[in-house]
Design a protein around this motif. Sequence first.
Motif, PDB file in Angstrom:
ATOM      1  N   GLU A  78       0.836  -1.211   0.000  1.00 35.46           N
ATOM      2  CA  GLU A  78       0.000   0.000   0.000  1.00 35.46           C
ATOM      3  C   GLU A  78       0.864   1.252   0.000  1.00 35.46           C
ATOM      4  O   GLU A  78       0.563   2.230  -0.697  1.00 35.46           O
ATOM      5  CB  GLU A  78      -0.938  -0.017   1.208  1.00 35.46           C
ATOM      6  N   ARG A  79       1.939   1.244   0.776  1.00 30.71           N
ATOM      7  CA  ARG A  79       2.859   2.387   0.799  1.00 30.71           C
ATOM      8  C   ARG A  79       3.489   2.607  -0.567  1.00 30.71           C
ATOM      9  O   ARG A  79       3.616   3.726  -1.038  1.00 30.71           O
ATOM     10  CB  ARG A  79       3.969   2.177   1.831  1.00 30.71           C
ATOM     11  N   SER A  82       1.079   4.243  -2.869  1.00 32.55           N
ATOM     12  CA  SER A  82       0.867   5.649  -2.525  1.00 32.55           C
ATOM     13  C   SER A  82       2.082   6.490  -2.921  1.00 32.55           C
ATOM     14  O   SER A  82       1.932   7.635  -3.351  1.00 32.55           O
ATOM     15  CB  SER A  82       0.529   5.827  -1.041  1.00 32.55           C
ATOM     16  N   HIS A  83       3.282   5.923  -2.822  1.00 33.26           N
ATOM     17  CA  HIS A  83       4.491   6.621  -3.270  1.00 33.26           C
ATOM     18  C   HIS A  83       4.435   6.858  -4.782  1.00 33.26           C
ATOM     19  O   HIS A  83       4.775   7.940  -5.268  1.00 33.26           O
ATOM     20  CB  HIS A  83       5.752   5.814  -2.954  1.00 33.26           C
ATOM     21  N   ALA A  86       1.838   9.633  -5.515  1.00 35.01           N
ATOM     22  CA  ALA A  86       2.338  10.957  -5.122  1.00 35.01           C
ATOM     23  C   ALA A  86       3.421  11.446  -6.086  1.00 35.01           C
ATOM     24  O   ALA A  86       3.456  12.625  -6.464  1.00 35.01           O
ATOM     25  CB  ALA A  86       2.877  10.917  -3.691  1.00 35.01           C
TER      26      ALA A  86
END
Length: 177
Positions: A78-79, A82-83, A86
Amino acid sequence: MSYGLALDVDRIRREALQTMSAGPATTRYGLDTERVVSVLNDVVAAEVVGWLRYTRHAGSAERVDRSVVSELFTRHAEREMSHAVATAERIGELGGQPNFDPATLAQRAHTDYAAPDDGELRAMLEQNLLAARIVVSTYQEIARWLGDRDPTTRRLVESVLEEEEQNAHALAELLDA
């Protein structure tokens, strides 16, 4: 010697007016925007490949009844996504086009996609730790390269870097356990 801050707002206003049609404000920092976009697209690729790897490993770990590791891999996946999102947003802010082309992701990524057999939990942890360490090193270099010339992009890279360092730490702890 005085270290006070003296802003010449009139000069800043004049310069801002002169650059109204010049594109993103970041171009004023002296960086080649196309090069920054290219570097950031490599970051997008690394993050998407990381998302793929962690997602695959989460499913594999679940099948070998390692729910704690599966949950960790899922959070890391998930991280990673999201990276990527972004970073893609920043590319757009710079006037570039985010590159999510599956045909070139693996070549542009800083890390490899590896899928060991489902039962090889240690190999999954090691591959993800290696990838996290590679990403940490490359993002540190990118942040240094950006320096003060593009502080907005540097802060984005540094925030991703911080989470990648946390990922590496969590993986190393599991390997040591």
